[in-house]
Design a protein around this motif. Structure first.
Motif, PDB file in Angstrom:
ATOM      1  N   ASN A 241       0.819  -1.221   0.000  1.00 58.64           N
ATOM      2  CA  ASN A 241       0.000   0.000   0.000  1.00 58.64           C
ATOM      3  C   ASN A 241       0.849   1.266   0.000  1.00 58.64           C
ATOM      4  O   ASN A 241       0.514   2.249  -0.667  1.00 58.64           O
ATOM      5  CB  ASN A 241      -0.927   0.002   1.220  1.00 58.64           C
ATOM      6  CG  ASN A 241      -2.025  -1.037   1.107  1.00 58.64           C
ATOM      7  OD1 ASN A 241      -2.411  -1.423   0.002  1.00 58.64           O
ATOM      8  ND2 ASN A 241      -2.540  -1.497   2.243  1.00 58.64           N
ATOM      9  N   SER A 242       1.957   1.230   0.763  1.00 53.68           N
ATOM     10  CA  SER A 242       2.816   2.411   0.843  1.00 53.68           C
ATOM     11  C   SER A 242       3.427   2.744  -0.518  1.00 53.68           C
ATOM     12  O   SER A 242       3.558   3.916  -0.892  1.00 53.68           O
ATOM     13  CB  SER A 242       3.933   2.176   1.868  1.00 53.68           C
ATOM     14  OG  SER A 242       4.703   1.024   1.529  1.00 53.68           O
ATOM     15  N   VAL A 243       3.792   1.700  -1.272  1.00 57.50           N
ATOM     16  CA  VAL A 243       4.382   1.901  -2.593  1.00 57.50           C
ATOM     17  C   VAL A 243       3.329   2.438  -3.562  1.00 57.50           C
ATOM     18  O   VAL A 243       3.583   3.374  -4.323  1.00 57.50           O
ATOM     19  CB  VAL A 243       4.981   0.579  -3.133  1.00 57.50           C
ATOM     20  CG1 VAL A 243       5.470   0.765  -4.573  1.00 57.50           C
ATOM     21  CG2 VAL A 243       6.116   0.110  -2.241  1.00 57.50           C
ATOM     22  N   ILE A 244       2.149   1.839  -3.525  1.00 58.91           N
ATOM     23  CA  ILE A 244       1.068   2.263  -4.412  1.00 58.91           C
ATOM     24  C   ILE A 244       0.668   3.709  -4.133  1.00 58.91           C
ATOM     25  O   ILE A 244       0.445   4.507  -5.041  1.00 58.91           O
ATOM     26  CB  ILE A 244      -0.168   1.348  -4.278  1.00 58.91           C
ATOM     27  CG1 ILE A 244       0.207  -0.105  -4.599  1.00 58.91           C
ATOM     28  CG2 ILE A 244      -1.289   1.828  -5.178  1.00 58.91           C
ATOM     29  CD1 ILE A 244       0.735  -0.325  -5.980  1.00 58.91           C
ATOM     30  N   GLU A 245       0.583   4.061  -2.850  1.00 59.30           N
ATOM     31  CA  GLU A 245       0.220   5.431  -2.470  1.00 59.30           C
ATOM     32  C   GLU A 245       1.264   6.425  -2.956  1.00 59.30           C
ATOM     33  O   GLU A 245       0.937   7.526  -3.401  1.00 59.30           O
ATOM     34  CB  GLU A 245       0.059   5.529  -0.945  1.00 59.30           C
ATOM     35  CG  GLU A 245      -1.198   4.806  -0.420  1.00 59.30           C
ATOM     36  CD  GLU A 245      -1.251   4.808   1.099  1.00 59.30           C
ATOM     37  OE1 GLU A 245      -0.357   5.434   1.722  1.00 59.30           O
ATOM     38  OE2 GLU A 245      -2.172   4.180   1.662  1.00 59.30           O
ATOM     39  N   ASP A 246       2.532   6.027  -2.853  1.00 58.70           N
ATOM     40  CA  ASP A 246       3.618   6.903  -3.287  1.00 58.70           C
ATOM     41  C   ASP A 246       3.605   7.069  -4.801  1.00 58.70           C
ATOM     42  O   ASP A 246       3.864   8.154  -5.332  1.00 58.70           O
ATOM     43  CB  ASP A 246       4.961   6.330  -2.831  1.00 58.70           C
ATOM     44  CG  ASP A 246       6.121   7.254  -3.155  1.00 58.70           C
ATOM     45  OD1 ASP A 246       6.049   8.435  -2.765  1.00 58.70           O
ATOM     46  OD2 ASP A 246       7.090   6.802  -3.792  1.00 58.70           O
ATOM     47  N   TYR A 247       3.277   5.985  -5.516  1.00 56.41           N
ATOM     48  CA  TYR A 247       3.278   6.005  -6.986  1.00 56.41           C
ATOM     49  C   TYR A 247       2.065   6.729  -7.533  1.00 56.41           C
ATOM     50  O   TYR A 247       2.148   7.438  -8.532  1.00 56.41           O
ATOM     51  CB  TYR A 247       3.333   4.563  -7.505  1.00 56.41           C
ATOM     52  CG  TYR A 247       3.335   4.446  -9.006  1.00 56.41           C
ATOM     53  CD1 TYR A 247       4.364   4.998  -9.764  1.00 56.41           C
ATOM     54  CD2 TYR A 247       2.311   3.780  -9.677  1.00 56.41           C
ATOM     55  CE1 TYR A 247       4.381   4.890 -11.142  1.00 56.41           C
ATOM     56  CE2 TYR A 247       2.316   3.661 -11.063  1.00 56.41           C
ATOM     57  CZ  TYR A 247       3.355   4.213 -11.784  1.00 56.41           C
ATOM     58  OH  TYR A 247       3.357   4.091 -13.151  1.00 56.41           O
ATOM     59  N   GLY A 248       0.914   6.550  -6.891  1.00 57.06           N
ATOM     60  CA  GLY A 248      -0.304   7.205  -7.347  1.00 57.06           C
ATOM     61  C   GLY A 248      -1.404   6.216  -7.641  1.00 57.06           C
ATOM     62  O   GLY A 248      -2.244   5.954  -6.795  1.00 57.06           O
ATOM     63  N   SER A 249      -1.400   5.629  -8.830  1.00 54.17           N
ATOM     64  CA  SER A 249      -2.426   4.664  -9.200  1.00 54.17           C
ATOM     65  C   SER A 249      -1.807   3.553 -10.033  1.00 54.17           C
ATOM     66  O   SER A 249      -0.698   3.705 -10.556  1.00 54.17           O
ATOM     67  CB  SER A 249      -3.562   5.341  -9.979  1.00 54.17           C
ATOM     68  OG  SER A 249      -3.055   5.918 -11.174  1.00 54.17           O
ATOM     69  N   VAL A 250      -2.528   2.455 -10.173  1.00 49.90           N
ATOM     70  CA  VAL A 250      -2.020   1.308 -10.920  1.00 49.90           C
ATOM     71  C   VAL A 250      -2.976   0.976 -12.061  1.00 49.90           C
ATOM     72  O   VAL A 250      -4.073   1.524 -12.153  1.00 49.90           O
ATOM     73  CB  VAL A 250      -1.847   0.082  -9.999  1.00 49.90           C
ATOM     74  CG1 VAL A 250      -0.776   0.347  -8.952  1.00 49.90           C
ATOM     75  CG2 VAL A 250      -3.167  -0.278  -9.312  1.00 49.90           C
ATOM     76  N   PHE A 297       2.077  -6.388 -15.835  1.00 47.35           N
ATOM     77  CA  PHE A 297       2.596  -5.896 -14.553  1.00 47.35           C
ATOM     78  C   PHE A 297       2.067  -4.496 -14.233  1.00 47.35           C
ATOM     79  O   PHE A 297       2.615  -3.804 -13.371  1.00 47.35           O
ATOM     80  CB  PHE A 297       4.122  -5.873 -14.564  1.00 47.35           C
ATOM     81  CG  PHE A 297       4.751  -7.214 -14.334  1.00 47.35           C
ATOM     82  CD1 PHE A 297       4.834  -7.755 -13.056  1.00 47.35           C
ATOM     83  CD2 PHE A 297       5.250  -7.951 -15.396  1.00 47.35           C
ATOM     84  CE1 PHE A 297       5.417  -8.997 -12.844  1.00 47.35           C
ATOM     85  CE2 PHE A 297       5.824  -9.193 -15.197  1.00 47.35           C
ATOM     86  CZ  PHE A 297       5.908  -9.721 -13.923  1.00 47.35           C
ATOM     87  N   GLY A 298       0.994  -4.096 -14.897  1.00 44.80           N
ATOM     88  CA  GLY A 298       0.438  -2.769 -14.654  1.00 44.80           C
ATOM     89  C   GLY A 298      -0.099  -2.559 -13.255  1.00 44.80           C
ATOM     90  O   GLY A 298      -0.350  -1.428 -12.848  1.00 44.80           O
ATOM     91  N   PHE A 299      -0.258  -3.647 -12.503  1.00 44.58           N
ATOM     92  CA  PHE A 299      -0.825  -3.552 -11.151  1.00 44.58           C
ATOM     93  C   PHE A 299       0.200  -3.169 -10.097  1.00 44.58           C
ATOM     94  O   PHE A 299      -0.162  -2.918  -8.937  1.00 44.58           O
ATOM     95  CB  PHE A 299      -1.465  -4.895 -10.761  1.00 44.58           C
ATOM     96  CG  PHE A 299      -0.476  -6.024 -10.634  1.00 44.58           C
ATOM     97  CD1 PHE A 299       0.110  -6.318  -9.405  1.00 44.58           C
ATOM     98  CD2 PHE A 299      -0.132  -6.790 -11.731  1.00 44.58           C
ATOM     99  CE1 PHE A 299       1.025  -7.345  -9.287  1.00 44.58           C
ATOM    100  CE2 PHE A 299       0.769  -7.835 -11.626  1.00 44.58           C
ATOM    101  CZ  PHE A 299       1.351  -8.112 -10.399  1.00 44.58           C
ATOM    102  N   ILE A 300       1.494  -3.147 -10.447  1.00 45.51           N
ATOM    103  CA  ILE A 300       2.509  -2.844  -9.444  1.00 45.51           C
ATOM    104  C   ILE A 300       2.800  -1.345  -9.416  1.00 45.51           C
ATOM    105  O   ILE A 300       2.521  -0.617 -10.378  1.00 45.51           O
ATOM    106  CB  ILE A 300       3.822  -3.620  -9.702  1.00 45.51           C
ATOM    107  CG1 ILE A 300       4.494  -3.122 -11.003  1.00 45.51           C
ATOM    108  CG2 ILE A 300       3.562  -5.108  -9.756  1.00 45.51           C
ATOM    109  CD1 ILE A 300       5.871  -3.706 -11.224  1.00 45.51           C
ATOM    110  N   GLY A 301       3.362  -0.883  -8.304  1.00 47.90           N
ATOM    111  CA  GLY A 301       3.814   0.499  -8.237  1.00 47.90           C
ATOM    112  C   GLY A 301       5.018   0.691  -9.143  1.00 47.90           C
ATOM    113  O   GLY A 301       5.825  -0.225  -9.317  1.00 47.90           O
ATOM    114  N   TYR A 302       5.122   1.862  -9.738  1.00 48.80           N
ATOM    115  CA  TYR A 302       6.217   2.189 -10.657  1.00 48.80           C
ATOM    116  C   TYR A 302       6.244   1.251 -11.861  1.00 48.80           C
ATOM    117  O   TYR A 302       7.317   0.857 -12.350  1.00 48.80           O
ATOM    118  CB  TYR A 302       7.568   2.167  -9.927  1.00 48.80           C
ATOM    119  CG  TYR A 302       7.636   3.169  -8.798  1.00 48.80           C
ATOM    120  CD1 TYR A 302       7.905   4.517  -9.048  1.00 48.80           C
ATOM    121  CD2 TYR A 302       7.391   2.777  -7.480  1.00 48.80           C
ATOM    122  CE1 TYR A 302       7.940   5.445  -8.011  1.00 48.80           C
ATOM    123  CE2 TYR A 302       7.410   3.697  -6.444  1.00 48.80           C
ATOM    124  CZ  TYR A 302       7.688   5.026  -6.712  1.00 48.80           C
ATOM    125  OH  TYR A 302       7.713   5.939  -5.701  1.00 48.80           O
TER     126      TYR A 302
END
Length: 361
Positions: A241-250, A297-302
């Motif tokens: 969650n922390s990575v996704i929040e930092d990245y924005g959206s997936v 792999f679009g579901f991952i952060g970055y």
């Protein structure tokens, strides 16, 4: 901004005026040197962001360690650690490190692209890269991947020529700078079995449906657990969650649309002008294959870091047809393609990176 449009004008002149000084090797090399200087200035003058702080900090620490200690200390891949350690033995100056790395990346691109087009057409392809927002991430932020990605372009070129040993060697080199480069391994299969474009498009369509429905996460997480070897930890780490929040959206639809547009561009030129051009067909196969991996792999952060391997080919997909086709509309396509590049430059705010260069005029 002045310098970018200065380059655009002289690249355009060089392409439009055939059989003149503007098509000679001297003129082409002069333009390339000017482009290199501009990229160096942008890289040096851009404020440090994200990953760059880590690389600079690591450089200073490694200067006080032996090579063995550096390898044990750093969490980066071996190739990049070795690169940093060697440089740290010479200097720990931040600007020198950034300049040398930018020169290294530019040089790798040059080595690869001169195997794709004539020297006189190289400035046009490099103009495409200078217009492309992601290119500057390679030189000013994601340095490890910034080095790995141009190396993978050499992998693609060697695979086209069926030089499998060199392809594998350079693939291993790319992975030693950034482990995500391992996805280029799929191209070995595509080339070895000469998979058709229609088949690869089917794979892309299926992958796209999985991305749009969100099922790509379930599939790829299950596959990563089956592969094992720490792969599942890497994948799940980027779904935190922390990575996704930092990245924005997936599973970003804007990235998906952007990726798909260039696929349509390539297919259009392939079937209208370049039916018998095997190199362009291979480049298109690579783009479709790498795009399929990205959407999976679009579901991952970055996830854009995965997309970057496909996106690297966009300037080539855009301009290779322009310098290759035999058509009375060639010059019209040239102006249109350069216009697209300028729009990308403005739309993605690359123009902001050039603002610090105002101090020179």
């Amino acid at each position: 901004m002045f310098y970018y449009f200065f380059i655009a004008v002289w690249v355009g002149i060089g392409q439009l005026l055939s059989k003149t000084f503007f098509r000679t090797k001297i003129y082409s090399y002069l333009l390339l040197i000017i482009m290199l200087v501009i990229v160096l200035l942008v890289s040096i003058l851009r404020p440090f962001t994200g990953d760059m702080f880590r690389y600079i900090s690591s450089l200073k620490v490694l200067s006080n360690l032996s090579l063995i200690e550096a390898i044990n200390y750093s969490s980066f891949e071996f190739g990049f650690v070795l690169y940093q350690w060697i440089f740290s033995e010479i200097s720990v100056n931040e600007l020198a490190f950034i300049s040398m790395t930018t020169l290294f990346i530019f040089g790798l691109l040059f080595l690869a692209l001169k195997k794709v087009v004539k020297i006189s057409d190289l400035p046009l392809l490099f103009f495409g890269f200078l217009s492309f927002f992601y290119f500057y991430n390679f030189t000013t932020n994601i340095l490890r991947q910034g080095i790995a990605i141009p190396i993978t372009l050499l992998v693609i070129v060697y695979l086209y020529n069926k030089k499998y040993k060199k392809s594998i060697l350079f693939l291993c080199l790319a992975v030693s700078f950034h482990m995500t480069a391992i996805i280029l391994g799929i191209l070995l299969i595509v080339r070895r079995y000469n998979l058709k474009i229609n088949f690869l498009l089917l794979i892309f369509v299926i992958s796209s449906v999985l991305m749009i429905t969100g099922l790509n996460k379930t599939l790829m997480l299950d596959l990563s657990f089956l592969v094992g070897g720490g792969v599942e930890e890497k994948v799940t780490g980027y779904t935190a969650n922390s990575v996704i929040e930092d990245y924005g959206s997936v599973n970003r639809l804007d990235f998906f649309i952007f990726t798909s547009i260039w696929m349509l561009w390539g297919l259009t030129f392939k079937y209208i002008y370049l039916r018998n051009d095997l190199l362009y067909e291979w480049l298109l196969k690579c783009y479709i294959s790498l795009s399929s991996i990205y959407v999976l792999f679009g579901f991952i952060g970055y996830s854009d870091r995965i997309a970057a391997y496909a996106w690297l080919l966009i300037p080539i997909l855009l301009f290779y047809p322009i310098v290759t086709i035999k058509s009375k509309y060639q010059k019209i396509w040239l102006v249109f393609s350069m216009g697209i590049s300028i729009l990308l430059f403005v739309y993605f705010n690359v123009i902001d990176l050039y603002k610090p260069l105002k101090i020179f005029y």
